[in-house]
Motif scaffolding. Structure first.
Motif, short mmCIF file in Angstrom:
data_model
loop_
_atom_site.label_atom_id
_atom_site.label_comp_id
_atom_site.label_asym_id
_atom_site.label_seq_id
_atom_site.Cartn_x
_atom_site.Cartn_y
_atom_site.Cartn_z
N LYS A 26 -44.99 66.28 35.18
CA LYS A 26 -43.74 65.61 35.32
C LYS A 26 -44.00 64.63 36.67
O LYS A 26 -44.94 64.68 37.18
N THR A 27 -43.08 63.80 36.63
CA THR A 27 -42.69 62.62 37.86
C THR A 27 -41.40 62.98 38.45
O THR A 27 -40.46 63.09 37.71
N ILE A 28 -41.57 63.18 39.72
CA ILE A 28 -39.98 63.26 40.46
C ILE A 28 -39.84 62.16 41.55
O ILE A 28 -41.02 61.79 41.99
N LEU A 29 -39.00 62.15 41.97
CA LEU A 29 -38.47 61.18 42.96
C LEU A 29 -37.15 61.64 43.69
O LEU A 29 -36.57 62.33 43.09
N ASN A 30 -36.81 61.24 45.00
CA ASN A 30 -35.81 61.39 45.58
C ASN A 30 -34.99 60.10 45.64
O ASN A 30 -35.67 58.98 45.91
N CYS A 31 -33.65 60.06 45.67
CA CYS A 31 -32.95 58.98 45.86
C CYS A 31 -31.35 59.22 46.33
O CYS A 31 -31.05 60.27 46.31
N SER A 32 -30.83 58.09 46.85
CA SER A 32 -29.62 58.18 47.25
C SER A 32 -28.65 58.20 45.96
O SER A 32 -28.96 57.96 44.97
N ASN A 33 -27.59 58.81 46.24
CA ASN A 33 -26.38 58.72 45.09
C ASN A 33 -26.15 57.43 44.47
O ASN A 33 -26.22 57.12 43.56
N GLU A 34 -26.25 56.45 45.47
CA GLU A 34 -25.92 54.99 44.93
C GLU A 34 -27.16 54.49 43.88
O GLU A 34 -27.02 53.48 42.93
N ASN A 35 -28.46 55.20 44.14
CA ASN A 35 -29.36 54.69 43.22
C ASN A 35 -29.49 55.46 41.93
O ASN A 35 -30.57 55.22 41.17
N ILE A 36 -28.86 56.47 41.84
CA ILE A 36 -29.00 57.43 40.55
C ILE A 36 -28.89 56.42 39.23
O ILE A 36 -29.75 56.66 38.34
N PRO A 37 -27.82 55.67 39.19
CA PRO A 37 -27.88 54.65 37.96
C PRO A 37 -29.08 53.94 37.72
O PRO A 37 -29.56 53.93 36.49
N PHE A 38 -29.73 53.33 38.67
CA PHE A 38 -30.91 52.73 38.61
C PHE A 38 -31.87 53.56 37.95
O PHE A 38 -32.55 53.11 37.02
N TYR A 39 -32.22 54.78 38.48
CA TYR A 39 -33.22 55.48 38.17
C TYR A 39 -33.07 56.29 36.83
O TYR A 39 -34.18 56.51 36.13
#
Length: 185
Positions: free
Chosen positions: A146-159
Motif C-alpha cells: 500500500k501507499t499512504i499519505l497525510n493531507c489536510s481536509n481541503e486536499n482530500i478531493p485532490f487525492y
C-alpha cells in the motif's frame, strides 16, 4: 541561475530515473521534465518550492548536500523527485516517497508519500497529479502492498482524484522546540 535545461545525463541523480514510470513522464506538460532529485538542486530552488508547504529554513548548501548524501546512503528507501521547468531549469514541483519495511504482511513494505509541493505559478498543469502518479508507481514497483499519505481536509478531493481514499486518522506529537538542532549521528 542557469537558464538552459540540464539533461539527466549531466546530473548526479539521487536514484535511477528508470524507476519513474514512463507513462507518467509521457503525460507531462511539454514545458516540464520529471526526474529524481539531483545533488545540484539546491541551486534550482528546491527549498523555495518546499516553502509552499511550511516555513523552510535554509541550512546552506553544504548542509543540504550532507542531508542529500545521508538520505541516499539508505538504499531503496528514499525516492525524492522534482519537476523542472525546461525554460528556466528551476524546480517547479517536488515530492518524495519513502519505503518502510515491515515484519508483518509477509515482511511487506509500505510507501509513504511526503512533501508534495508545486510552485504557485505552475498550478493547473496537473503537476501535482503527475508527482503523485510517479511516486505511487515507484512505491508499487518497489513491492509495497500500500501507499499512504497525510493531507489536510481541503486536499482530500485532490487525492481522491489521484485514486486515494480516506482511511483512519492521523495523529501527531511534535517534539518541544529546541534552541539547537539535534546533533548529527
Amino acid at each position: 541561475m542557469s537558464s538552459h535545461f540540464t539533461p539527466d545525463s549531466e546530473l548526479d541523480l539521487f536514484f535511477s530515473a528508470d524507476l519513474i514510470p514512463a507513462q507518467v513522464k509521457a503525460q507531462l506538460h511539454p514545458d516540464v521534465h520529471l526526474r529524481p532529485l539531483a545533488s545540484t538542486d539546491y541551486h534550482r530552488g528546491h527549498l523555495a518550492v518546499l516553502s509552499v508547504l511550511t516555513i523552510v529554513s535554509d541550512p546552506g548548501e553544504s548542509e543540504w548536500l550532507a542531508q542529500f548524501e545521508s538520505m541516499r546512503a539508505a538504499p531503496k528507501t528514499y525516492y525524492p523527485i522534482v519537476i523542472i521547468s525546461k525554460q528556466t531549469d528551476q524546480i517547479v514541483g517536488v515530492g518524495c516517497v519513502f519505503i518502510e519495511r515491515k515484519f508483518l504482511r509477509g515482511l511487506g513494505s509500505v510507501g509513504h508519500i511526503e512533501d508534495i509541493a508545486v510552485d504557485k505559478n505552475q498550478q493547473g498543469k496537473k503537476l501535482g497529479l503527475r508527482i503523485i502518479q510517479a511516486l505511487t508507481g515507484i512505491s508499487e514497483n518497489s513491492g509495497c502492498y500500500k501507499t499512504i499519505l497525510n493531507c489536510s481536509n481541503e486536499n482530500i478531493p485532490f487525492y481522491e482524484k489521484c485514486g486515494y481514499q480516506k482511511k483512519e486518522n492521523e495523529m501527531a506529537k511534535y517534539a518541544p522546540e529546541r534552541a539547537q538542532p539535534a546533533p548529527r549521528l
